[in-house]
Design an enzyme around this catalytic site. Structure first.
Site, mmCIF file in Angstrom:
data_model
loop_
_atom_site.group_PDB
_atom_site.id
_atom_site.type_symbol
_atom_site.label_atom_id
_atom_site.label_comp_id
_atom_site.label_asym_id
_atom_site.label_seq_id
_atom_site.Cartn_x
_atom_site.Cartn_y
_atom_site.Cartn_z
ATOM 1 N N TYR A 1 -19.536 -48.602 -15.004
ATOM 2 C CA TYR A 1 -18.612 -47.498 -14.721
ATOM 3 C C TYR A 1 -17.461 -47.988 -13.842
ATOM 4 C CZ TYR A 1 -16.973 -42.895 -13.149
ATOM 5 O OH TYR A 1 -16.196 -41.780 -12.869
ATOM 6 N N GLY B 1 -15.044 -29.437 -16.456
ATOM 7 C CA GLY B 1 -14.656 -30.212 -15.287
ATOM 8 C C GLY B 1 -13.191 -30.153 -14.920
#
Length: 342
Positions: free
Chosen positions: A228, A82
């Site tokens: 999150y 990523g």
């Protein structure tokens, strides 16, 4: 109102609106006229143009640095894949000594070798780092003797309620508490350095009355989006408090919607499929690390502030609450102190 403005500011939103407007126009025109008037060639050209413009809008601002980082040490967590990997590669190409934190020592060393090769013999060192384990974080920090830039990038998303090795809710513990503890341990090296916290636009979706740092109320009704969001909100507070308390140049940021990151690999198959369908209005990892590089290197980045699309942006009202930021810091100190031997 701030949320609506923030949504329409993001490149992905502008890209999505452009694409949706074109698709809607085509559908309405065909419905009204009863036929599609363009030839196959014209339709193909039109589709290609719409696609290219949609992709360009999604990319947003780009930050290209020509800084020579020779002699500098940069730490990047979560650099296996990523945007963390893309940022680590860019730092290595710029001459920095890059320390990557990756789960598993053998894996860390293998990825470091790959990055050295890709950066044309840059200096990359791989150390085992598991941000869900405070003991592992301490072992990692003990190996570090210098830091000029610390990029707290690693992150995870889990679908159900789980806890870390130390009994902390997994997303809060890994995304935020682990980075808080790492930064705390490296604090003697950071007074003249930069700290970059990779947060998320997801912090906007945390209600002001929905913060429970013990996550006791979420065990029976767990929302991965909520959890999150709290972890990413805490990262914004952490950066602002680092600057307020110590004068450290600390920054938080939203990297944008990135299609080919592995953060969603633990999600349900349907979620992963839907996420991949959004690739046309999302960024590549190279494009997604631009704001990370901007915060790490640019003089235009503002310490203690939140950034997006390589610019300073206003986060949610909750993220701007200094009282909550102070409370979060103190709660985190207590959380860690209860689990480690000082």
């Amino acid at each position: 109102m701030k949320l609506v403005y923030a949504i329409f500011y993001e490149p992905e939103s502008i890209s999505a609106i452009f694409l949706l407007a074109n698709l809607t126009s085509v559908a309405l025109f065909s419905l009204i006229s009863g036929a599609w008037p363009l030839s196959f060639v014209s339709t193909t050209v039109y589709a290609i143009l719409v696609y290219l413009i949609t992709r360009r809008l999604a990319i947003g601002h780009q930050y290209i640095s020509n800084k020579n980082l020779t002699g500098k040490t940069v730490i990047v967590t979560g650099a296996a894949t990523g945007i963390g990997r893309a940022a680590a590669l860019d730092f290595a190409k710029s001459g920095a000594r890059v320390i990557i934190g990756v789960r598993g020592q053998e894996r860390a060393e293998r990825i470091a070798q790959d990055l050295m090769h890709e950066s044309n013999n840059g200096t990359v060192v791989g150390y085992d780092l598991d941000l869900s384990s405070l003991a592992n974080i301490k072992a990692f920090a003990d190996k570090v003797d210098r830091v000029d830039i610390l990029v707290n990038n690693a992150g995870t998303i889990v679908s159900s309620y789980t806890v870390t090795t130390d009994g902390i809710e997994a997303q809060f513990g890994t995304n935020y508490v682990g980075h808080f503890y790492l930064t705390k341990l490296l604090l003697p090296h950071l007074m003249q350095s930069r700290v970059v916290n990779v947060s998320s636009f997801g912090h906007y979706f945390v209600p002001s009355n929905g913060i429970d740092f013990t996550f006791a109320t979420l065990k029976n009704s767990y929302s991965r989006v909520h959890a999150y969001g709290i972890s990413k909100l805490a990262q914004i507070w952490h950066a602002s408090e680092l600057t307020r308390r110590y004068g450290i140049k600390a920054y938080s940021l939203h990297p944008g919607g990135v299609s080919d990151t592995h953060i969603h690999q633990r999600n349900r198959l349907l979620d992963r499929i839907l996420f991949q369908c959004g690739m046309v209005i999302s960024k590549t990892v190279q494009q997604g690390c631009m704001t990370t590089l901007f915060c790490a290197l640019s003089d235009d980045a503002r310490p203690g502030h939140y950034h997006s699309n390589c610019c300073v942006r206003e986060p949610s009202n909750l993220a701007c609450d200094q009282r909550r930021a102070k409370e979060c810091w103190e709660k985190t100190e207590e959380l860690i102190a209860a689990r480690v031997q000082v």
